[in-house]
Design a protein around this motif. Structure first.
Motif, mmCIF file in Angstrom:
data_model
loop_
_atom_site.group_PDB
_atom_site.id
_atom_site.type_symbol
_atom_site.label_atom_id
_atom_site.label_comp_id
_atom_site.label_asym_id
_atom_site.label_seq_id
_atom_site.Cartn_x
_atom_site.Cartn_y
_atom_site.Cartn_z
ATOM 1 N N ALA A 144 12.130 67.660 24.068
ATOM 2 C CA ALA A 144 12.607 68.255 22.814
ATOM 3 C C ALA A 144 11.745 69.449 22.396
ATOM 4 O O ALA A 144 12.066 70.130 21.425
ATOM 5 C CB ALA A 144 12.628 67.202 21.699
ATOM 6 N N GLY A 145 10.640 69.670 23.109
ATOM 7 C CA GLY A 145 9.772 70.809 22.816
ATOM 8 C C GLY A 145 8.802 70.594 21.670
ATOM 9 O O GLY A 145 8.297 71.564 21.101
ATOM 10 N N ILE A 146 8.532 69.329 21.330
ATOM 11 C CA ILE A 146 7.609 69.074 20.219
ATOM 12 C C ILE A 146 6.344 68.367 20.707
ATOM 13 O O ILE A 146 6.393 67.535 21.617
ATOM 14 C CB ILE A 146 8.267 68.260 19.077
ATOM 15 C CG1 ILE A 146 8.720 66.878 19.544
ATOM 16 C CG2 ILE A 146 9.425 69.043 18.465
ATOM 17 C CD1 ILE A 146 9.176 65.964 18.404
ATOM 18 N N PRO A 147 5.200 68.699 20.103
ATOM 19 C CA PRO A 147 3.952 68.026 20.473
ATOM 20 C C PRO A 147 3.915 66.591 19.966
ATOM 21 O O PRO A 147 4.731 66.195 19.127
ATOM 22 C CB PRO A 147 2.874 68.884 19.791
ATOM 23 C CG PRO A 147 3.574 69.619 18.707
ATOM 24 C CD PRO A 147 5.019 69.734 19.103
ATOM 25 N N VAL A 148 2.954 65.840 20.487
ATOM 26 C CA VAL A 148 2.824 64.419 20.149
ATOM 27 C C VAL A 148 1.433 64.155 19.578
ATOM 28 O O VAL A 148 0.434 64.633 20.109
ATOM 29 C CB VAL A 148 3.046 63.535 21.402
ATOM 30 C CG1 VAL A 148 2.840 62.070 21.071
ATOM 31 C CG2 VAL A 148 4.427 63.780 21.984
ATOM 32 N N LEU A 149 1.396 63.402 18.498
ATOM 33 C CA LEU A 149 0.165 62.886 17.910
ATOM 34 C C LEU A 149 0.132 61.403 18.261
ATOM 35 O O LEU A 149 1.038 60.662 17.877
ATOM 36 C CB LEU A 149 0.175 63.086 16.390
ATOM 37 C CG LEU A 149 -0.895 62.391 15.562
ATOM 38 C CD1 LEU A 149 -2.293 62.828 15.986
ATOM 39 C CD2 LEU A 149 -0.675 62.671 14.083
ATOM 40 N N ALA A 150 -0.876 60.980 19.026
ATOM 41 C CA ALA A 150 -0.858 59.604 19.529
ATOM 42 C C ALA A 150 -2.244 58.987 19.556
ATOM 43 O O ALA A 150 -3.263 59.684 19.596
ATOM 44 C CB ALA A 150 -0.275 59.584 20.947
ATOM 45 N N ILE B 58 -1.134 63.501 27.227
ATOM 46 C CA ILE B 58 -1.411 64.415 26.127
ATOM 47 C C ILE B 58 -2.792 65.022 26.308
ATOM 48 O O ILE B 58 -3.788 64.309 26.434
ATOM 49 C CB ILE B 58 -1.339 63.671 24.775
ATOM 50 C CG1 ILE B 58 0.056 63.102 24.573
ATOM 51 C CG2 ILE B 58 -1.728 64.605 23.627
ATOM 52 C CD1 ILE B 58 0.152 62.096 23.451
ATOM 53 N N GLN B 59 -2.822 66.339 26.314
ATOM 54 C CA GLN B 59 -4.091 67.055 26.355
ATOM 55 C C GLN B 59 -4.406 67.452 24.907
ATOM 56 O O GLN B 59 -3.693 68.267 24.317
ATOM 57 C CB GLN B 59 -3.992 68.292 27.239
ATOM 58 C CG GLN B 59 -3.724 67.972 28.696
ATOM 59 C CD GLN B 59 -3.377 69.228 29.454
ATOM 60 O OE1 GLN B 59 -2.293 69.779 29.284
ATOM 61 N NE2 GLN B 59 -4.315 69.691 30.258
ATOM 62 N N HIS B 60 -5.465 66.865 24.362
ATOM 63 C CA HIS B 60 -5.828 67.072 22.967
ATOM 64 C C HIS B 60 -5.982 68.568 22.669
ATOM 65 O O HIS B 60 -6.649 69.290 23.399
ATOM 66 C CB HIS B 60 -7.127 66.320 22.655
ATOM 67 C CG HIS B 60 -7.514 66.348 21.218
ATOM 68 N ND1 HIS B 60 -6.780 65.705 20.246
ATOM 69 C CD2 HIS B 60 -8.543 66.963 20.584
ATOM 70 C CE1 HIS B 60 -7.357 65.910 19.068
ATOM 71 N NE2 HIS B 60 -8.423 66.670 19.253
ATOM 72 N N ASN B 61 -5.338 69.015 21.618
ATOM 73 C CA ASN B 61 -5.331 70.410 21.158
ATOM 74 C C ASN B 61 -4.545 71.345 22.073
ATOM 75 O O ASN B 61 -4.541 72.550 21.854
ATOM 76 C CB ASN B 61 -6.753 70.973 20.988
ATOM 77 C CG ASN B 61 -7.485 70.349 19.845
ATOM 78 O OD1 ASN B 61 -6.936 70.139 18.773
ATOM 79 N ND2 ASN B 61 -8.751 70.016 20.071
ATOM 80 N N HIS B 62 -3.910 70.833 23.097
ATOM 81 C CA HIS B 62 -3.154 71.679 24.026
ATOM 82 C C HIS B 62 -1.647 71.441 23.875
ATOM 83 O O HIS B 62 -0.905 72.346 23.535
ATOM 84 C CB HIS B 62 -3.607 71.430 25.463
ATOM 85 C CG HIS B 62 -2.940 72.306 26.465
ATOM 86 N ND1 HIS B 62 -3.248 73.642 26.593
ATOM 87 C CD2 HIS B 62 -1.963 72.051 27.364
ATOM 88 C CE1 HIS B 62 -2.480 74.169 27.534
ATOM 89 N NE2 HIS B 62 -1.702 73.226 28.024
ATOM 90 N N ASN B 63 -1.195 70.209 24.144
ATOM 91 C CA ASN B 63 0.229 69.873 23.985
ATOM 92 C C ASN B 63 0.427 68.730 22.983
ATOM 93 O O ASN B 63 1.507 68.184 22.852
ATOM 94 C CB ASN B 63 0.869 69.519 25.325
ATOM 95 C CG ASN B 63 0.248 68.308 25.982
ATOM 96 O OD1 ASN B 63 -0.734 67.759 25.513
ATOM 97 N ND2 ASN B 63 0.825 67.882 27.089
ATOM 98 N N GLY B 64 -0.634 68.400 22.302
ATOM 99 C CA GLY B 64 -0.584 67.337 21.303
ATOM 100 C C GLY B 64 -1.976 67.029 20.782
ATOM 101 O O GLY B 64 -2.941 67.734 21.089
#
Length: 148
Positions: free
Chosen positions: A81-87, A97-103
């Protein structure tokens, strides 16, 4: 997530919850806890074919995992969907997830750190946009199968 949003200006962030729980008492308790929070919306379960198109309407997916998961498919759906993830920073999430890169990752079971990451998204207006630019489309099942 509900606890993390307590104390955050409700005009600055909203939470849409999708899915349902196998534990009805737990679900009722969460809904009661958020009853007076007018920025939390309970939406029920989505049909599989609606997931990506629904996620496209949001800025970020939040995945508050309470245990390690092998490889949560919902992360790939968010990336589609083109949205970052907070996990939660647990196995399965941290591999995708690469922190500060894609989420963003927050310390497992740490409400204060989750709140801190939410506030970063509010206080750093370009953060979500920059992370979205770094998202790669997920590989198809066929591509993964070929690799293995």
């Amino acid at each position: 997530m509900i606890s993390a949003l307590e104390g955050v200006d409700p005009s600055l962030v909203s939470l849409s919850v999708f899915g349902n729980s196998d534990d009805l008492a737990y679900e009722i308790d969460l809904k009661a806890k958020s009853h007076k929070m007018n920025n939390i919306f309970w939406n029920g379960k989505l049909k599989q074919e609606e997931v990506v198109s629904t996620l496209e309407k949001y800025d970020m997916l939040c995945l508050c995992s309470t245990f390690s998961e092998m490889s949560p498919l919902v992360i790939q759906e968010a990336f589609a969907a083109g949205i970052p993830v907070l996990a939660s920073n647990v196995y399965g999430n941290a591999e995708q997830i690469q922190h500060n890169h894609n989420g963003l990752l927050f310390q497992f079971n740490n409400v204060a750190d989750l709140r801190s990451q939410i506030l970063r998204c509010i206080e750093e207006p370009s953060l979500l946009k920059n992370m979205s630019k770094n998202i790669k489309s997920p590989r198809t099942f066929e591509e993964v199968g070929e690799e293995y």
